[in-house]
Scaffold this motif. Structure first.
Motif, PDB file in Angstrom:
ATOM      1  N   ARG A 262       0.841  -1.201  -0.016  1.00 22.18           N
ATOM      2  CA  ARG A 262      -0.063  -0.006  -0.206  1.00 22.18           C
ATOM      3  C   ARG A 262       0.820   1.205   0.235  1.00 22.18           C
ATOM      4  N   ILE A 263       1.920   1.279   0.797  1.00 25.09           N
ATOM      5  CA  ILE A 263       2.794   2.453   0.921  1.00 25.09           C
ATOM      6  C   ILE A 263       3.594   2.621  -0.429  1.00 25.09           C
ATOM      7  N   GLY A 264       4.073   1.474  -1.021  1.00 21.83           N
ATOM      8  CA  GLY A 264       4.711   1.589  -2.158  1.00 21.83           C
ATOM      9  C   GLY A 264       3.825   1.931  -3.392  1.00 21.83           C
ATOM     10  N   SER A 265       2.695   1.236  -3.702  1.00 21.82           N
ATOM     11  CA  SER A 265       1.783   1.488  -4.611  1.00 21.82           C
ATOM     12  C   SER A 265       1.110   2.888  -4.293  1.00 21.82           C
ATOM     13  N   SER A 266       0.901   3.701  -3.471  1.00 21.49           N
ATOM     14  CA  SER A 266       0.605   4.877  -3.193  1.00 21.49           C
ATOM     15  C   SER A 266       1.786   6.007  -3.340  1.00 21.49           C
ATOM     16  N   GLY A 267       2.832   5.628  -2.893  1.00 25.51           N
ATOM     17  CA  GLY A 267       4.020   6.595  -2.910  1.00 25.51           C
ATOM     18  C   GLY A 267       4.936   6.519  -3.961  1.00 25.51           C
ATOM     19  N   LEU A 268       5.069   5.528  -4.778  1.00 23.99           N
ATOM     20  CA  LEU A 268       5.818   5.572  -5.925  1.00 23.99           C
ATOM     21  C   LEU A 268       5.007   5.498  -7.171  1.00 23.99           C
ATOM     22  N   GLY A 269       3.738   4.597  -6.975  1.00 23.96           N
ATOM     23  CA  GLY A 269       2.711   4.744  -7.917  1.00 23.96           C
ATOM     24  C   GLY A 269       2.988   3.766  -9.126  1.00 23.96           C
ATOM     25  N   SER A 270       2.476   4.190 -10.281  1.00 19.61           N
ATOM     26  CA  SER A 270       2.791   3.627 -11.566  1.00 19.61           C
ATOM     27  C   SER A 270       3.739   3.950 -12.305  1.00 19.61           C
ATOM     28  N   VAL A 271       4.275   5.344 -11.860  1.00 17.61           N
ATOM     29  CA  VAL A 271       5.391   5.811 -12.922  1.00 17.61           C
ATOM     30  C   VAL A 271       5.132   5.813 -14.262  1.00 17.61           C
ATOM     31  N   GLY A 272       3.762   6.556 -14.453  1.00 19.38           N
ATOM     32  CA  GLY A 272       3.595   6.721 -15.829  1.00 19.38           C
ATOM     33  C   GLY A 272       3.271   5.420 -16.443  1.00 19.38           C
ATOM     34  N   GLY A 273       2.606   4.392 -15.825  1.00 22.50           N
ATOM     35  CA  GLY A 273       2.164   3.193 -16.319  1.00 22.50           C
ATOM     36  C   GLY A 273       3.661   1.989 -16.574  1.00 22.50           C
TER      37      GLY A 273
END
Length: 262
Positions: A86-97
């Motif tokens: 959850r922290i990674g997917s919210s904080g780093l995200g998809s990085v432009g897909g």
């Protein structure tokens, strides 16, 4: 007018990621150097546009560095810790897909079924596979051979002990590590405190309550004391799983990077 931050936001997740990186770097003072070496080997073996699998990705530290250095790379991060995901997917995200996050248990035989379709050029892992026992590690490596393309590379950065027969070298290596800790980081109790404090603090994050409850169900016991294979145990399991080559490519004592070619 003051704007109140929402209960959960990318900014808050980034702060938790930063604190995670700080306590991990406290554990592994050469962490950034180790990352640099991994990426050098990644580029030299599969080029600058790899499709990468990050095993035990946590909050995405390795994947983030791969995507920063190689603008055309893509990564899939796999972990089973709902808090870190959850922290990674919210904080780093998809990085432009270019980054995808997958919740799957590397200890099970079926984790590749959760991955997006297609083979990977490379797989990487950092300070993660020591969670697995010898049996689980062998199963994980067998599964990995099915998702890596021929000539694909696997890079594992972790603490991997000297062979059990190298009693003297093991003893000296650990004495030198303790000496280095004392000079640069203090004693191990201080790092243990940093690790414990991070988890104690995150347990007071209301937005992460569902993930914390799920984590407690998945990991009722900490992994400290897991009977992890030594360096030769890793190499033997890789070769038996179908990797053509497996060699140590970097080491400071038992802090190592082991590479294998599919």
């Amino acid at each position: 007018m003051n704007v109140r931050e929402s209960p959960w936001s990318p900014a808050k997740a980034r702060r938790w990621r930063q604190r995670w990186d700080e306590q991990q770097t406290y554990l592994v003072p050469d962490r950034e150097l180790r990352f640099d070496v991994m990426l050098d080997w990644l580029e030299a073996t599969v080029g600058r546009r790899p499709r990468c699998l990050d095993l035990g990705c946590g909050t995405g530290a390795v994947a983030e560095r791969i995507l920063d250095r190689f603008p055309q790379a893509r990564c899939v991060g796999v972990d089973h810790d709902p808090v870190l995901l959850r922290i990674g997917s919210s904080g780093l995200g998809s990085v432009g897909g270019r980054m995808r996050w997958v919740d799957a248990d590397l200890r099970s035989a079926g984790w590749p079924g959760s991955l997006p379709r297609g083979r990977f050029d490379a797989a990487v892992s950092s300070t993660a596979l020591h969670w697995l026992t010898g049996v689980q590690l062998a199963r994980c490596y067998r599964s990995l051979t099915r998702v890596l393309r021929p000539q694909g590379v696997f890079l594992n950065a972790d603490m991997m002990a000297y062979d059990a027969g190298s009693v003297r070298l093991r003893k000296v290596s650990r004495a030198l590590s303790r000496r280095a800790w004392t000079r640069s980081r203090g004693d191990l109790a201080r790092w243990t405190s940093a690790w414990t404090r991070w988890w104690a603090d995150v347990e007071h994050e209301p937005a992460l309550r569902p993930e914390l409850e799920l984590r407690a169900q998945r990991f009722p016991h900490e992994h400290t004391g897991t009977p992890t294979p030594d360096l030769e145990g890793h190499r033997r399991r890789l070769v038996r799983s179908g990797f053509r080559e497996s060699e140590l490519v970097w080491s400071i004592g038992e802090n190592r990077i082991l590479a294998a070619v599919r």
